[in-house]
Design a protein around this motif. Sequence first.
Motif, PDB file in Angstrom:
ATOM      1  N   LYS D 131       0.831  -1.225   0.000  1.00 40.18           N
ATOM      2  CA  LYS D 131       0.000   0.000   0.000  1.00 40.18           C
ATOM      3  C   LYS D 131       0.850   1.252   0.000  1.00 40.18           C
ATOM      4  O   LYS D 131       0.478   2.284  -0.543  1.00 40.18           O
ATOM      5  CB  LYS D 131      -0.911  -0.009   1.224  1.00 40.18           C
ATOM      6  CG  LYS D 131      -2.190  -0.815   1.002  1.00 40.18           C
ATOM      7  CD  LYS D 131      -2.998  -0.920   2.286  1.00 40.18           C
ATOM      8  CE  LYS D 131      -3.872  -2.157   2.240  1.00 40.18           C
ATOM      9  NZ  LYS D 131      -4.107  -2.725   3.584  1.00 40.18           N
ATOM     10  N   GLU D 132       1.996   1.128   0.657  1.00 41.28           N
ATOM     11  CA  GLU D 132       2.882   2.284   0.794  1.00 41.28           C
ATOM     12  C   GLU D 132       3.679   2.560  -0.492  1.00 41.28           C
ATOM     13  O   GLU D 132       4.114   3.687  -0.734  1.00 41.28           O
ATOM     14  CB  GLU D 132       3.847   1.949   1.952  1.00 41.28           C
ATOM     15  CG  GLU D 132       4.928   2.951   2.215  1.00 41.28           C
ATOM     16  CD  GLU D 132       6.016   2.360   3.144  1.00 41.28           C
ATOM     17  OE1 GLU D 132       5.746   1.357   3.846  1.00 41.28           O
ATOM     18  OE2 GLU D 132       7.121   2.907   3.117  1.00 41.28           O
ATOM     19  N   ALA D 133       3.822   1.512  -1.306  1.00 42.90           N
ATOM     20  CA  ALA D 133       4.710   1.626  -2.465  1.00 42.90           C
ATOM     21  C   ALA D 133       4.178   2.621  -3.496  1.00 42.90           C
ATOM     22  O   ALA D 133       2.981   2.675  -3.778  1.00 42.90           O
ATOM     23  CB  ALA D 133       4.880   0.252  -3.119  1.00 42.90           C
ATOM     24  N   VAL D 134       5.099   3.387  -4.041  1.00 40.34           N
ATOM     25  CA  VAL D 134       4.762   4.317  -5.120  1.00 40.34           C
ATOM     26  C   VAL D 134       5.222   3.705  -6.441  1.00 40.34           C
ATOM     27  O   VAL D 134       6.331   3.170  -6.526  1.00 40.34           O
ATOM     28  CB  VAL D 134       5.459   5.674  -4.891  1.00 40.34           C
ATOM     29  CG1 VAL D 134       5.402   6.533  -6.149  1.00 40.34           C
ATOM     30  CG2 VAL D 134       4.832   6.390  -3.717  1.00 40.34           C
ATOM     31  N   TYR D 135       4.371   3.785  -7.443  1.00 39.60           N
ATOM     32  CA  TYR D 135       4.728   3.256  -8.764  1.00 39.60           C
ATOM     33  C   TYR D 135       5.718   4.213  -9.415  1.00 39.60           C
ATOM     34  O   TYR D 135       5.404   5.373  -9.699  1.00 39.60           O
ATOM     35  CB  TYR D 135       3.457   3.115  -9.601  1.00 39.60           C
ATOM     36  CG  TYR D 135       3.650   2.365 -10.905  1.00 39.60           C
ATOM     37  CD1 TYR D 135       3.883   0.996 -10.907  1.00 39.60           C
ATOM     38  CD2 TYR D 135       3.572   3.021 -12.126  1.00 39.60           C
ATOM     39  CE1 TYR D 135       4.044   0.296 -12.099  1.00 39.60           C
ATOM     40  CE2 TYR D 135       3.731   2.338 -13.319  1.00 39.60           C
ATOM     41  CZ  TYR D 135       3.973   0.971 -13.301  1.00 39.60           C
ATOM     42  OH  TYR D 135       4.135   0.282 -14.482  1.00 39.60           O
TER      43      TYR D 135
END
Lengths: 355, 355, 355, 355
Positions: D131-135
């Motif tokens: 959820k925290e990951a940024v694309y």
Amino acid sequence: MTATATSKKIKAGILGASGYTGAEAMRLLLRHPSVELTLLTADRKAGQSVEEVYPHLGGYGLPDMVSVEDADWNSVDVVFCGLPHGTTQEIIATLPKTVKVVDMSADFRLRDPKTYAEWYGGEHTALDLQKEAVYGLTELYRDQVRDARLVACPGCYPTATLIALLPLVEAGLVDPLDLVIDAKSGVSGAGRGLKQNTLFCEAGEGLSPYAVASHRHAPEIEQEVAKFAGLAAADVRVNFVPHLVPMSRGELVTCHVRLSERKTAADLRSEFENRYQGEPFVRVLSAGAIPQTQMVRGSNNCVIGVFEDRIPGRALVIAAIDNLVKGSSGQAIQNMNLMFGLEETAGLEQAPLFP
Amino acid sequence: MTATATSKKIKAGILGASGYTGAEAMRLLLRHPSVELTLLTADRKAGQSVEEVYPHLGGYGLPDMVSVEDADWNSVDVVFCGLPHGTTQEIIATLPKTVKVVDMSADFRLRDPKTYAEWYGGEHTALDLQKEAVYGLTELYRDQVRDARLVACPGCYPTATLIALLPLVEAGLVDPLDLVIDAKSGVSGAGRGLKQNTLFCEAGEGLSPYAVASHRHAPEIEQEVAKFAGLAAADVRVNFVPHLVPMSRGELVTCHVRLSERKTAADLRSEFENRYQGEPFVRVLSAGAIPQTQMVRGSNNCVIGVFEDRIPGRALVIAAIDNLVKGSSGQAIQNMNLMFGLEETAGLEQAPLFP
Amino acid sequence: MTATATSKKIKAGILGASGYTGAEAMRLLLRHPSVELTLLTADRKAGQSVEEVYPHLGGYGLPDMVSVEDADWNSVDVVFCGLPHGTTQEIIATLPKTVKVVDMSADFRLRDPKTYAEWYGGEHTALDLQKEAVYGLTELYRDQVRDARLVACPGCYPTATLIALLPLVEAGLVDPLDLVIDAKSGVSGAGRGLKQNTLFCEAGEGLSPYAVASHRHAPEIEQEVAKFAGLAAADVRVNFVPHLVPMSRGELVTCHVRLSERKTAADLRSEFENRYQGEPFVRVLSAGAIPQTQMVRGSNNCVIGVFEDRIPGRALVIAAIDNLVKGSSGQAIQNMNLMFGLEETAGLEQAPLFP
Amino acid sequence: MTATATSKKIKAGILGASGYTGAEAMRLLLRHPSVELTLLTADRKAGQSVEEVYPHLGGYGLPDMVSVEDADWNSVDVVFCGLPHGTTQEIIATLPKTVKVVDMSADFRLRDPKTYAEWYGGEHTALDLQKEAVYGLTELYRDQVRDARLVACPGCYPTATLIALLPLVEAGLVDPLDLVIDAKSGVSGAGRGLKQNTLFCEAGEGLSPYAVASHRHAPEIEQEVAKFAGLAAADVRVNFVPHLVPMSRGELVTCHVRLSERKTAADLRSEFENRYQGEPFVRVLSAGAIPQTQMVRGSNNCVIGVFEDRIPGRALVIAAIDNLVKGSSGQAIQNMNLMFGLEETAGLEQAPLFP
């Protein structure tokens, strides 16, 4: 992708910018911290942008191509000359003496005008300049290069071959009269001109020897071997056979040498380790490691390996370079750095590209 | 794309059909007018169709792969053996004596069991067979091959090298103790097994020497050079350095030789012209023409060129073959043709593929 | 390596023998059981031997190159024409009517002279011949080819594309107005002429789209799609983008198609299996198997695969050929065989070369 | 060839340093002015020097490989993660929160855990991190990347495809439900693992489609197209077919798009010119110029071209990148630069290598 420029930078021109060595000089100089490219000449492409001639270099703000006769020599402190031989000497002779010259052509490599005439099909027309020229094999001629105005960069094959042989010849470790140099090069060494044998379908999926025992780089190698052996150039003949390999870049020389009395492959390795200690671009591989062109692609590095032969009294020295970098434009920039008192490695620090 | 078959045809099997030499034998035998493929073994691919293992050979009606232990030896008159060394001798030893064997492995090439053990890492376990085996360099051993039950086809490098050197050695034209063989091969020579150095990204766009002066084909070359020179094998040592070239097929050897007293490159050429006159697969190029692997791709041909060297008293002999055809499966079929009294060229008549 | 010849053989000539399609026709015809090559023309190479122009074909006893104007038309029963477009029609118009013509150029492919003029830069000058010409996509025009005197072999891209699409279009399985054809070819498709973009260093290690949505093969594809769909040619437009791939041979088309109502990929496969049952050179791969150019190299084969798409209502058809064989000289010989009542597969039976 | 290091530099580690993306990250970071490489992990190569694993990177003073479990996480400020998917999430979950993570694996690209499980064969085990990951498609997610601790770099194909499509989709210029993406990649995209299809002899001289309409990058592309189109991911399906091209590096996507009502190819070009104005690594080619992978080799650049289609209402967008740079390690460094407030182009300024 915009080129940065400050007024303090050395202003450099490339003569013959439409060839592969010209493009490679552009690529490297674009990232040189102390150089600004202010002049690009290419007679047949005059008026074209870099992007039209070399799409991969579009967007970097480089100047358009001009013809040599339209060049403004006041705009440059140094020129890299990638013109065809013959043409080179004429144009360099007309340059203001304040412009330093790093020549990547063959015009000033051979010290003996007769040898030049024999191999390059005509009399040399700039003999004064020729005397002044320093042979730009950096590792072996570093001090002379520093003080030179005109540096004649070695051919690609001589670069790899002489780095591999001159220390051994000078130290008396190998017989200078029994040198078998089996050389292999990628196709870019043949340039961007249109020739049938460099078409993809002709050079691909195949291996082609060429100029068997009759390549122009042979007398250049002989000149230097003789000099470092203390012999007359005419007394040294080397076996030199180049092969065209289906790859774009890369050059490898397999030197089959005869050892001097009681010398061993280990002695050769020791000599290299001493001689090239601290050299920024020459790497002597540890025993057993084998040079490959894949180790140096896109870099100014040269890797060397030494091997025992099965025939008693013989040994092998193998060296690999990128023909367009250490074998041409990279070594030219290395020399320019010395000529201008810059860090020798400036602009040449990129690591090899693999795969 | 259906295979034709008549009951009168010679029934052939391929042991180790999943390797490149196996595939090449299939390709060639599919068009052989007198041979029918009735057995294909491949232990790890047992149960698979040819199409699964080699999609390009799908649709030709070839039999499925079986394991060696499930092979029906009564179904074959001859086997082509492309198994790993070591394995080969074990399996061949178990075959009915009525089955002729064309071995493409290394197991029966070396006549001296000590040399075999030294280079192939273990004692030979079929010494009787080994004595019976004929060295299958067709052009030099034609008569022996005709009468053989077991033919040991030469390695790919020895094939090209020995075609280029044996006539000269036998005629006393070159010094058998000063042979420098700089060899180059396409990647298929390394087989279909998974190895890091034969990945596309590792072998592509690069040139890699390997097994420098320590390749198993060196003692094989020495054995034959010694024999044709009338010397003991132990007294002959050759310099042999192979290089991996970024192409799938093709092999070229550049032989740097020392001429005997008063002999010239022209003498070498004459010897070749005499010796190979009428040979269906050996072509001696006219003076100046240079062998390339592109001239022989996919064919059983070998092209040879002779050149003067720059070093007085030396010369160059260059030979090119397709390592999978004349260097392996093609020569195997050539030998089989002789063993069965067929036309020597049967199944081998396709012209080279270029580009 | 001597060519065999009997007086009963069909005498064939190749016009434009110095190009790659000419060389490929020579390679294939050398092994054709019923054809003898009696005439090779190549204006710029007139007077040269085949060995000089194509060293891989030296030693087979082929006739020397002559200029078109020196050709003896009485020496041939059939000519394969690999001349540049424009030139072709002029020369073919002058041939005796007794000589059959298999044209590999583009001159007689387009039925509509306006379309020809639009795409090939000039009026057609042999409209009578043009009306007589049969479009030589063998599998779809077999009967007409049998009776033809002049066959216009399709372009390489249309060959693969139309084999993949025409049965589907004819059966109403796909929308002829929504065809996206993403095509890829090896470099030999560009011929042996000297062009910068086909140099090894330019085409190697890279992928280049070209003639994006503007390639001359597009109207040819549209002509046939329209015909088989029962539409006017002007009403069909296809998306066609070719890409240059760093390989010498091979062509693959990835056809992204829209299915007709309630049709599925399985329906396409069934259609192919019915349509191409018994075809000697077309192989419909089993579900899941993917065509690759490696499956057909050097052979006259075409492999086809059908795949579901992720987008509902769409599917994929992929076909691969060797552009120089099925895409040119091989299909030409296939047509010649029909024109002379020979076995359709004669001279074309070699299996693909892999690796 | 010694690495320079100052205590102020950002300390970086590479997890999975023995793969091609790891090697490429090393190559680029060696010249990054603000980064020092302090940790290299490679479980199977633990204990080996960089020179042993990647000879081209020998001599630069890089640390030896260690296993992940022996890694000292206090020695790093950031890690580049080039581990296999699945493994990645486990290891990243154990890292101290003070370590920033630039993930080059596939583990955090898909926002929907169900889609991840469906395509990657197992449940995601680090949903919080996910959820925290940024694309990390930098040009489209720059602001989010700046503030991220964990960046999931896009796959190589999605990088080129989405740079080519997202601005058009977002602006409503093309139909997001009719996207045909015909993709081509060099072999390095398949990694350094040993697979039969990436052997030189299998991938060379041939073109192979693979994972036809079933590649894992398809759902990733769909996720982003849907997001920028304002649609649910499940409602978008793209046609995506990748092809393996015989080159080491380079990736090119040919996007066949359907224009929205009254829109033209010129509108697409305008959108790109606006959108990518000032972007350091995206270059929109002028009309008529065609992207090639040769334009970007070794660089972080992406080139885009727009073309009219022959089918009314359709257009073409073509984009090329180097799969190992902009498609992987280069974009990762670009993201790291943003995450640490550095110049976005730091370490990425080298010009493309051609030829």
